[in-house]
Design an enzyme around this catalytic site. Structure first.
Site, PDB file in Angstrom:
ATOM      1  N   GLU A 113      -4.523 -23.220  12.959  1.00 49.36           N
ATOM      2  CA  GLU A 113      -4.113 -22.146  13.701  1.00 49.36           C
ATOM      3  C   GLU A 113      -5.296 -21.411  14.339  1.00 49.36           C
ATOM      4  O   GLU A 113      -5.478 -20.915  15.812  1.00 49.36           O
ATOM      5  CB  GLU A 113      -3.389 -21.507  12.906  1.00 49.36           C
ATOM      6  N   ASN A 168       4.759   5.239  21.321  1.00 49.76           N
ATOM      7  CA  ASN A 168       4.305   4.476  21.611  1.00 49.76           C
ATOM      8  C   ASN A 168       3.506   3.772  20.208  1.00 49.76           C
ATOM      9  O   ASN A 168       3.786   2.163  20.171  1.00 49.76           O
ATOM     10  CB  ASN A 168       3.580   5.322  22.926  1.00 49.76           C
ATOM     11  N   HIS A 169       3.338   4.030  19.382  1.00 48.42           N
ATOM     12  CA  HIS A 169       3.572   3.256  18.350  1.00 48.42           C
ATOM     13  C   HIS A 169       5.116   3.104  17.315  1.00 48.42           C
ATOM     14  O   HIS A 169       4.837   1.880  16.903  1.00 48.42           O
ATOM     15  CB  HIS A 169       2.750   4.433  16.864  1.00 48.42           C
TER      16      HIS A 169
END
Lengths: 167, 753
Positions: free
Chosen positions: B676, B240-241
């Protein structure tokens, strides 16, 4: 008036019991890996000791017998553990050993009053007397206790170090 | 004589008895000491795990937030529009041409002064070995070779099936390794102890090679090099990484940009693609299934084998290509796949009972006019109309971008009646995965086994599920498998069997949470595929420490993290304390303390056990809570004189902040503008229901801009508040690994119990 006193005492005990219950539950849950209110019987000793009690192996054995199932499953259920443990805490059973008593115990093993035990002596006593250590327990104790230069344990310093570490 | 002897005997007996009793006392005392240490160790472990998983949930929330933006945001100003487009376009997967561009390493010059390893292709085994050696000596591989290697790796990966098939006929042994998480020392140790890969020595690396540790790049280089050199024997599974969005949070992106300032962005772009081409699983002798997370009750190996794994760029967001979606709609493509209606909240499968996802309430938020300028004011719209409006405005904006980029204008069409994207025939564009395909992949990369029967959503991680022994059993039977090997979870011993030894968790990153926290392990599959576990701990330092010292060290680290979390929620905790102190005595009973803290943090920790480490002084068995909270704050106050409540907010959201920074900083320059920051923070707070006024946001932004130049330098900011993880700054942890404390454990064949 006596009633008031009694009431006060009872309430105090109730509060104490409630608090004990929470403590016991917490400690139990740390080892309840399957989240089903059971722990492996081999971890019960750790739980009991971390709740402040200091039973001998024999006393532990008896306690476990009290909380085990009729037919031992290898697991202890919380429902059985809680009341027994609460009683233990209320009665203040298996109190920890004060520093000075511990010191005297070491001194018994050191009749010449040298202030230390040699590594071999420590090993002999711990693995042959009392409720003997396993090899693992022995090695672990040695790693922290033995002064490598003199190959001995200066027990007074050792006790002091361990006690500080606890707190 | 007689009496003399008997007296002697009497004394001897007494002495013996005394000695016996003395020894028993010492043993009793010592065993209690050890038990308390063990309890501390377990509590420490719980702290790390609960904080780690809470962090993963944050990640989920953050990405729900961005999905929310995608679905519902109507930019109210030019600035906001531009800003959001940057986020959208950043997440777009590279087009084929872009990928070509990224693989363009030929133009990169390697200076003569470069003393690191040089690679030439095709790679030879010696090169791979030399690479390991070079990294061991702390050399760095030049960007040109990195890109070249990644390019070659990609070419190879593309040919592989989703499920690698491996047979033990060819190599005598197979070694399976779990998560490495950037810890190069562990990989080197494994090769040292177990031997380098070779035609006789096959390896499977089961995902999560990157993030957290400081040498993720080097690990990837080594793994890819061996994969190219021994393609039949060396196998990699995706974890998953292996996901560019997860990498933003967990340190890999940061590591790459730090090590490769000029070409880092190119490298990251190429990696994004390479990751999606990693196989999803490996099957050994059709008997042992190796995958990163786990399985679910819906796992369908046939579907997994068939799907186009490349479509799944990241498991963190379902919708990744707004542009493609729009294009497909524009073409009026009639090819509709099964997916109906609006996309479901990103990976919450409908079949599981779950609390509603953050996406659901967003429709309510849309109705609350005036809450923030980012939401259309005035008459509340029904969700469909709203989404139509939003889609149109975003589409318009994207169209503007396209035109700017030089693409021909597309006639605006009517809103399509229904939704989803599907297979696109254009070779340049990439189709979306179907929801089912999506779910299948997420399940195998994110799930964890549990002791109870059944299958339920993995709310701790926010993705995948918890699967019980019956799910395992059914799967093994369905596909005639012997057992499952997975990773994904750190274990104190580096491995753990469960489900009657049908599931083996293998984790190869030792000292994962902290030096001394856990061992690493790997497993060798011998004849009959019996598993043999080998453990290790790649750090010399730990072995000179006693158990007590090791535990203390790890414990201190965990407590620091916990105190920080407590600080981050001081305000809420104070509120709870006050509830327990109606008489305003300023004191609170310990059991109330525990209840209050748990009700705010939701970590499920044994607070009473931890209390002595967290609370030092008590008056009459009660805690003076105000000063306790103040002490927590004192640890955190920096030189910058930031207001305590602001600091608290920062700490509470620090991982999210950092991730947001890195997403905004799409050119990876290391700084973002105040505007931002303000915009994102405003949107984020309103989405997360963080009560914060506009003024507060301005204050926050201004105080973060240290040199007042209108820009926020990310690393400086994080460093100033000591928010930077230690992982990337190369502490004293690594050493040349030596063969130390490792033990062989022979385990009987699984399923025998």
């Amino acid at each position: 008036n006596l009633n008031l006193l009694e009431d006060g005492k009872e309430r105090k005990e109730e509060v104490a019991v409630a608090e004990f219950h929470k403590k016991i539950k917490e400690a139990f849950e740390v080892f309840d890996h399957e989240s089903n209110n059971t722990v492996d019987v081999r971890e019960v000793g750790t739980i009991i000791r971390s709740l402040g009690c200091c039973p001998s192996e024999g006393e532990l054995h008896d306690l476990i017998a009290e909380v085990e199932e009729e037919e031992p499953t290898g697991y202890i259920r919380f429902e059985k553990f809680l009341p027994v443990m609460t009683e233990v805490l209320l009665e203040r059973r298996y109190r920890p050993i004060p520093e000075d008593i511990l010191l005297r115990a070491f001194e018994v093993l050191d009749p010449a009053k040298r202030g230390f035990l040699s590594k071999d002596e420590l090993i002999k006593y711990m693995t042959e007397e009392g409720e003997p250590f396993s090899q693992e327990e022995m090695e672990e104790m040695l790693s922290a206790a033995i002064d490598p230069e003199s190959n001995s344990i200066h027990y007074k310093d050792y006790i002091t170090m361990m006690v500080i570490d606890e707190n | 004589m007689g009496s003399g002897t008997s007296t002697q005997h009497h004394f001897a007996f007494q002495n013996a008895e005394k000695a016996f009793r003395a020894a028993a006392l010492i043993q009793r005392w010592y065993r209690r000491y050890v038990a308390r240490l063990e309890m501390r160790r377990r509590c420490t472990w719980s702290i790390f795990q609960s904080i780690e998983y809470a962090g993963q949930q944050d990640q989920v929330k953050l990405h729900n937030f961005f999905s929310y933006l995608v679905d519902h945001f109507t930019p109210s100003s030019h600035n906001e529009r531009d800003f959001l487009n940057r986020i959208f376009t950043e997440e777009r997967s590279p087009q084929a041409s872009e990928t070509q561009n990224c693989g363009d390493y030929d133009s990169i010059e390697v200076p003569d002064s470069y003393t690191g390893p040089r690679l030439s292709f095709p790679l030879l085994p010696d090169h791979a070995t030399a690479l390991v050696e070079a990294f061991r000596r702390k050399q760095r591989l030049h960007a040109r070779y990195v890109l070249n290697l990644l390019h070659e790796a990609r070419k190879h990966l593309v040919q592989l099936p989703n499920i690698n098939q491996v047979s033990t006929c060819y190599s005598e042994e197979i070694t399976v390794c779990g998560d490495l998480h950037g810890q190069l020392d562990d990989l080197i140790f494994i090769f040292y102890k177990n031997g380098l890969p070779s035609p006789e020595r096959a390896y499977v690396f089961n995902g999560d090679f990157v993030d957290r540790g400081k040498d993720s790049v080097e690990i990837l280089m080594v793994l890819f090099a061996f994969m190219l050199v021994y393609p039949k024997e060396f196998h990699l599974n995706r974890g998953n990484h292996e996901d560019h969005i997860v990498n933003l949070r967990y340190g890999f992106t940061k590591e790459v940009m730090h090590k490769y300032k000029i070409h880092g962005k190119k490298i990251l772009k190429l990696l994004q693609d390479v990751f999606c081409w990693l196989p999803l699983a490996t099957l050994v002798d059709e008997k042992v299934l190796i995958l990163h997370g786990g399985v679910s009750d819906r796992t369908d190996l046939e579907l997994l084998a068939k799907l186009d794994r490349h479509k799944i760029v990241s498991t963190m967001r379902y919708k990744t290509r707004k542009e493609n979606k729009k294009q497909a709609e524009e073409k009026g493509n009639a090819n509709q796949t099964g997916s109906a209606g609006r996309p479901s909240p990103w990976f919450l499968p409908q079949s599981r009972s779950l609390p509603s996802s953050p996406l659901r309430p967003s429709t309510h938020k849309a109705h609350r006019a005036g809450r923030s300028s980012s939401v259309p004011c005035g008459v509340p719209l029904d969700p469909k109309e709203l989404s139509r409006r939003v889609r149109r405005s975003v589409d318009l904006e994207l169209e503007r971008c396209r035109q700017q980029a030089g693409f021909p204008a597309i006639k605006e069409k009517e809103e399509p009646s229904s939704s989803e994207s599907e297979v696109d025939s254009d070779a340049e564009e990439q189709p979306q995965p179907t929801p089912e395909e999506w779910r299948q992949v997420v399940d195998i990369l994110w799930s964890d086994p549990m002791a109870q029967e059944g299958c339920r959503a993995n709310t701790v991680r926010g993705g995948g599920c918890y699967f019980g022994p019956n799910v395992t059993e059914r799967l093994l039977q369905k596909y005639h498998l012997q057992f499952l090997i997975r990773s994904h979870e750190c274990k104190p011993e580096g491995y753990e069997f469960c489900h009657s030894r049908k599931v083996l968790t293998i984790f190869s990153a030792s000292n994962y949470y902290e030096v001394g926290s856990n061992r690493g392990a790997y497993v060798k599959l011998g004849p009959e595929l019996t598993p043999h576990i080998m453990q290790f701990q790649a750090n010399k330092a730990t072995h000179t420490l006693t158990m007590r010292q090791r535990i203390s060290r790890v414990e201190e680290s965990a407590l620091r993290a916990l105190r920080e979390k407590l600080f981050a929620h001081s305000s809420d905790i104070l509120v709870e304390f006050k509830k327990h102190d109606k008489d305003e005595t300023g004191l609170i009973a310990l059991s109330d303390w525990a209840a209050a803290v748990e009700s705010v943090l939701h970590l499920g920790l044994p607070w009473r056990m931890l209390r002595p480490q967290l609370v030092s002084s008590l008056t009459d068995n009660k805690l003076a809570y105000k000063s306790w909270l103040e002490n927590l704050a004192k640890e955190k106050l920096s030189q910058q004189n930031i207001q305590s409540s602001l600091l608290e907010t920062l700490y509470r959201n620090r991982s999210n902040l950092e991730t947001i920074f890195r997403i905004i900083d799409s050119d990876h320059s290391g700084s973002i503008s105040l505007d931002e920051f303000r915009h994102t923070w405003k949107l984020f707070s309103s989405h997360m229901n963080i009560d914060i006024t506009d003024d507060c946001i301005c204050d926050l932004a201004r105080s973060i801009d240290f040199n007042k130049d209108g820009h926020i330098d990310i690393n400086e900011f994080l460093e100033a508040f000591r928010l930077v993880e230690q992982s990337c700054s190369g502490g004293d942890v690594s050493d040349c690994p030596q063969v130390t404390n490792s033990s062989n454990r022979d385990c009987s064949s699984p399923g025998a119990h």
